[in-house]
Design a protein around this motif. Structure first.
Motif, PDB file in Angstrom:
ATOM      1  N   GLU A 184       0.762  -1.159  -0.002  1.00  0.00           N
ATOM      2  CA  GLU A 184       0.001  -0.092   0.076  1.00  0.00           C
ATOM      3  C   GLU A 184       0.735   1.240  -0.028  1.00  0.00           C
ATOM      4  O   GLU A 184       1.785   1.292   0.606  1.00  0.00           O
ATOM      5  CB  GLU A 184      -0.792   0.100   1.380  1.00  0.00           C
ATOM      6  N   ASP A 186       1.397   4.770   1.184  1.00  0.00           N
ATOM      7  CA  ASP A 186       1.097   5.717   2.493  1.00  0.00           C
ATOM      8  C   ASP A 186       1.680   7.042   2.290  1.00  0.00           C
ATOM      9  O   ASP A 186       2.840   7.286   2.211  1.00  0.00           O
ATOM     10  CB  ASP A 186       1.910   5.115   3.850  1.00  0.00           C
ATOM     11  N   GLN A 187       0.750   7.989   2.108  1.00  0.00           N
ATOM     12  CA  GLN A 187       1.256   9.462   2.000  1.00  0.00           C
ATOM     13  C   GLN A 187       0.862  10.234   3.305  1.00  0.00           C
ATOM     14  O   GLN A 187       0.806  11.537   3.405  1.00  0.00           O
ATOM     15  CB  GLN A 187       0.586  10.044   0.475  1.00  0.00           C
ATOM     16  N   THR A 188       0.313   9.707   4.301  1.00  0.00           N
ATOM     17  CA  THR A 188      -0.022  10.283   5.583  1.00  0.00           C
ATOM     18  C   THR A 188       0.970  10.602   6.500  1.00  0.00           C
ATOM     19  O   THR A 188       0.893  11.664   7.390  1.00  0.00           O
ATOM     20  CB  THR A 188      -1.055   9.331   6.281  1.00  0.00           C
ATOM     21  N   ARG A 189       2.175   9.920   6.261  1.00  0.00           N
ATOM     22  CA  ARG A 189       3.293  10.414   7.207  1.00  0.00           C
ATOM     23  C   ARG A 189       3.791  11.839   7.023  1.00  0.00           C
ATOM     24  O   ARG A 189       4.067  11.986   5.737  1.00  0.00           O
ATOM     25  CB  ARG A 189       4.239   9.280   7.389  1.00  0.00           C
ATOM     26  N   ARG A 190       4.416  12.139   8.057  1.00  0.00           N
ATOM     27  CA  ARG A 190       5.031  13.646   7.925  1.00  0.00           C
ATOM     28  C   ARG A 190       6.480  13.435   8.645  1.00  0.00           C
ATOM     29  O   ARG A 190       6.388  12.967   9.684  1.00  0.00           O
ATOM     30  CB  ARG A 190       4.236  14.681   8.353  1.00  0.00           C
ATOM     31  N   THR A 196       9.845  11.888  -2.289  1.00  0.00           N
ATOM     32  CA  THR A 196       9.003  11.320  -2.987  1.00  0.00           C
ATOM     33  C   THR A 196       9.973  10.482  -4.217  1.00  0.00           C
ATOM     34  O   THR A 196      10.547  11.302  -4.789  1.00  0.00           O
ATOM     35  CB  THR A 196       7.883  12.294  -3.593  1.00  0.00           C
ATOM     36  N   HIS A 247       7.203  16.665  -0.102  1.00  0.00           N
ATOM     37  CA  HIS A 247       6.152  15.633  -0.073  1.00  0.00           C
ATOM     38  C   HIS A 247       4.949  16.278  -1.225  1.00  0.00           C
ATOM     39  O   HIS A 247       5.028  17.370  -1.641  1.00  0.00           O
ATOM     40  CB  HIS A 247       5.297  15.703   1.282  1.00  0.00           C
ATOM     41  N   GLU A 249       2.092  17.060  -1.418  1.00  0.00           N
ATOM     42  CA  GLU A 249       1.198  17.856  -0.744  1.00  0.00           C
ATOM     43  C   GLU A 249       2.071  19.345  -0.372  1.00  0.00           C
ATOM     44  O   GLU A 249       1.071  20.358  -0.394  1.00  0.00           O
ATOM     45  CB  GLU A 249       0.405  17.519   0.321  1.00  0.00           C
ATOM     46  N   TYR A 273       7.841   8.767   1.638  1.00  0.00           N
ATOM     47  CA  TYR A 273       8.487   8.207   2.785  1.00  0.00           C
ATOM     48  C   TYR A 273       9.597   9.407   3.560  1.00  0.00           C
ATOM     49  O   TYR A 273      10.125  10.199   3.033  1.00  0.00           O
ATOM     50  CB  TYR A 273       8.971   6.987   2.575  1.00  0.00           C
TER      51      TYR A 273
END
Length: 282
Positions: A184, A186-190, A196, A247, A249, A273
């Motif tokens: 999967e 995962d683009q939620t981690r900061r 990227t 990232h 975003e 990541y």
């Protein structure tokens, strides 16, 4: 995903390989699953026999690992982390064998040149093996007393061999970068430093690559890697593999990717990541 009580991580090579060492460092709580090929590693995760994959992508001395850039976009897996393993070469042999007894060594063909000066200085000849950790496993069940193996010290521990010399590599900065991969994205981690990774194919128009790269320059996005390779067996269809800092975003990265889209047939994000702390030490 596989069993929650015993997560598994697949790697290419035998137990004791440098890829196994990367697994032990990055995910010491996971059960290592050795596979014969890179394709086998990917298949193990896709078929549910492993939860994660550990794949080498590049070496500081020898450049990119053959076939990996071709396999990653087709793997169906996504990058969730990176890992760095310093290639420390140990000479190992049977217990009771002394260094002066060793006349010949076996190791993967990439490893032998990395210790050439040390081997020549000790008058030891060499022979290429399919896998260094596998060579250690084979030596462990043989009765050869004048033969050694060059491999990771982890291989000696696993196969019950004695380390006769450590850190015999010619270059003290030789490091392999690995990618930890999951089914999967995962683009939620900061994190403070994000990476990227993506692949893209430029459109067949004049100066397409130059124009495609312009958005990263004008938006101040640092591109740390850009590799090209043929796609689909065609000399006219060139695909690119890239690492950038940031990232998707982030406003600057979003603008750069939007501009890139104008000059490409497709863009596929392989992973978002955190940058590993060791990255800046390479």
């Amino acid at each position: 995903m596989t069993s929650k009580t015993a997560p598994r991580i697949a790697f290419q090579g035998a137990l004791g390989a440098y890829s196994h060492e990367a697994c032990l460092q990055a995910r010491p709580d996971m059960i290592p699953v050795p596979c014969m090929t890179f394709e086998g590693v990917i298949r193990a995760v896709r078929e549910g026999r492993a939860d994660l994959a550990m794949l080498p992508v590049e070496n500081s001395t020898y450049g990119r690992v053959a076939d990996i850039h071709r396999l990653l976009p087709q793997s169906g897996l996504r990058i969730i982390a990176e890992a760095f393993v310093r290639v420390r070469i140990s000479l190992m042999a049977h217990d009771g064998v002394k260094l002066e007894d060793v006349k010949h060594v076996r190791a993967h063909m990439v490893l032998i040149p990395q210790a050439r000066s040390w081997l020549d200085a000790h008058g030891i000849t060499s022979e290429a093996a399919a896998d260094s950790a596998g060579a250690a496993a084979d030596l462990a069940v043989s009765e050869e007393r004048d033969v050694g193996v060059l491999a990771s010290e982890v291989a000696a521990d696993i196969h019950g061999l004695k380390v006769l010399a450590r850190d015999i590599e010619d270059l003290d900065h030789n490091t392999t970068r690995f990618l930890l991969m999951s089914p999967e994205l995962d683009q939620t981690r900061r994190a403070e430093n994000m990476l990227t990774t993506f692949v893209f194919q430029v459109r067949n128009i004049p100066a397409a690559l130059y124009k495609a790269m312009g958005g990263f320059a004008t938006n101040g996005v640092n591109m740390t890697k850009l590799e090209s390779y043929m796609a689909g067996g065609s000399f006219t269809a060139t695909q690119f593999y890239a690492d950038i800092e940031g990232h998707p975003e982030d406003p600057a990265v979003a603008r750069a990717l939007e501009e890139l889209a104008h000059f490409t047939n497709f863009i596929d994000i392989l992973g978002v990541y955190p940058a590993h702390p060791d990255r800046h030490g390479q």
